[in-house]
Design a protein around this motif. Structure first.
Motif, PDB file in Angstrom:
ATOM      1  N   GLU A  33       0.839  -1.207   0.000  1.00 25.84           N
ATOM      2  CA  GLU A  33       0.000   0.000   0.000  1.00 25.84           C
ATOM      3  C   GLU A  33       0.868   1.247   0.000  1.00 25.84           C
ATOM      4  OE1 GLU A  33      -2.470  -0.206   3.461  1.00 25.84           O
ATOM      5  OE2 GLU A  33      -4.072  -1.261   2.401  1.00 25.84           O
ATOM      6  N   LYS A  34       0.258   2.349  -0.398  1.00 24.32           N
ATOM      7  CA  LYS A  34       0.888   3.657  -0.257  1.00 24.32           C
ATOM      8  C   LYS A  34      -0.196   4.687   0.020  1.00 24.32           C
ATOM      9  CE  LYS A  34       1.253   4.413  -5.286  1.00 24.32           C
ATOM     10  NZ  LYS A  34       2.221   4.685  -6.381  1.00 24.32           N
ATOM     11  N   GLU A  35       0.198   5.921   0.167  1.00 18.96           N
ATOM     12  CA  GLU A  35      -0.723   6.992   0.539  1.00 18.96           C
ATOM     13  C   GLU A  35      -1.934   7.027  -0.390  1.00 18.96           C
ATOM     14  OE1 GLU A  35      -1.752   9.935   3.219  1.00 18.96           O
ATOM     15  OE2 GLU A  35       0.091   8.748   3.221  1.00 18.96           O
ATOM     16  N   ALA A  36      -3.089   7.245   0.206  1.00 20.57           N
ATOM     17  CA  ALA A  36      -4.322   7.323  -0.576  1.00 20.57           C
ATOM     18  C   ALA A  36      -4.252   8.487  -1.559  1.00 20.57           C
ATOM     19  CB  ALA A  36      -5.520   7.483   0.345  1.00 20.57           C
ATOM     20  N   ARG A  37      -4.827   8.287  -2.740  1.00 24.19           N
ATOM     21  CA  ARG A  37      -4.897   9.355  -3.730  1.00 24.19           C
ATOM     22  C   ARG A  37      -6.126  10.207  -3.467  1.00 24.19           C
ATOM     23  NH1 ARG A  37      -5.638   8.484  -8.836  1.00 24.19           N
ATOM     24  NH2 ARG A  37      -4.286  10.189  -9.470  1.00 24.19           N
TER      25      ARG A  37
ATOM     26  N   GLU B 234       7.206   3.564  -3.797  1.00 27.81           N
ATOM     27  CA  GLU B 234       7.799   4.889  -3.631  1.00 27.81           C
ATOM     28  C   GLU B 234       9.309   4.827  -3.484  1.00 27.81           C
ATOM     29  OE1 GLU B 234       5.471   6.145  -0.310  1.00 27.81           O
ATOM     30  OE2 GLU B 234       3.890   6.993  -1.573  1.00 27.81           O
TER      31      GLU B 234
ATOM     32  N   PRO C 191      -2.634   2.686  -3.899  1.00 24.12           N
ATOM     33  CA  PRO C 191      -3.193   3.674  -2.972  1.00 24.12           C
ATOM     34  C   PRO C 191      -4.208   3.043  -2.021  1.00 24.12           C
ATOM     35  CG  PRO C 191      -3.091   4.581  -5.187  1.00 24.12           C
ATOM     36  CD  PRO C 191      -2.736   3.125  -5.300  1.00 24.12           C
ATOM     37  N   LYS C 192      -4.191   3.485  -0.763  1.00 26.03           N
ATOM     38  CA  LYS C 192      -5.020   2.861   0.261  1.00 26.03           C
ATOM     39  C   LYS C 192      -6.518   2.925  -0.031  1.00 26.03           C
ATOM     40  CE  LYS C 192      -1.763   3.596   4.092  1.00 26.03           C
ATOM     41  NZ  LYS C 192      -1.545   4.265   5.396  1.00 26.03           N
TER      42      LYS C 192
END
Length: 201
Positions: A22-26, A105, A162-163
């Protein structure tokens, strides 16, 4: 036969060779048709026709080819990719979008996107839902162009999603003719892939 192009082979790797994080939500944009058409109209007035490039990413599981789709909300499915910047080359813009939506990332984990065949081009003649794989003859200023590219995945890589989205591996046979769930463009992917030979590794 002389003059007949050969069908290219495409290597498709097993789903278990890929890892998913996962990575930061868009930033969420409205997915309702009216909201999307409003944004399209506003950008068209400033920038002209919207250009986008999207990727068909393949893997296989249980002996069947699968397509990787993003899911936003309950029933909005997307091929990874998106809007190109003014003057941006399609391959460059698609790689940028894939990095943004699916790429880790960390610099040392960057995915090498091998952008290959353009499978098809779709056009939106009006600020309405319908898109066509051609420009209707009476249309001189289409509002949107969407190009679908086959993108070869490496043998192994990591994805970061994205989360607020999901990345699904959907069997190719589920997409075929299933426009009610996936829309006419995604449901046409099995047909578009008849241009290549899929080799499950």
């Amino acid at each position: 036969m002389d003059g007949v192009a050969t069908t290219p082979n495409v290597a498709v790797q097993a789903l278990q060779l890929y890892t998913f994080g996962e990575k930061e939500a868009r930033k969420s944009k409205g997915t309702a048709l009216t909201e999307r058409m409003t944004r399209l109209k506003q950008r068209y007035q400033k920038e002209g026709m919207r250009r986008s490039a999207e990727a068909v990413l393949l893997c296989h599981a249980h002996g069947h080819p699968h397509v990787l789709l993003l899911q936003a909300g309950t029933n909005h499915f997307l091929l990874p990719g998106g809007r190109l910047r003014a003057g941006e080359e399609e391959a460059e813009g698609l790689a940028r979008k894939l990095d943004r939506k699916l790429g880790p990332e960390q610099e040392n984990r960057r995915v090498q996107w091998d952008i290959q065949l353009c499978l098809g081009t779709w056009w939106r003649p009006h600020f309405e839902k319908e898109m066509y794989p051609y420009v209707p003859p009476h249309i001189t200023k289409p509002k949107e162009q969407r190009k679908i590219y086959l993108v070869q995945l490496p043998e192994q890589c990591a994805f970061a999603v994205p989360k607020n989205m999901k990345l699904l591996a959907v069997p190719l046979m589920e997409l075929y003719g299933n426009a009610a769930r996936y829309g006419p463009i995604i449901s046409s992917v099995p047909h578009l892939l008849s241009q290549v030979n899929l080799q499950l590794n």
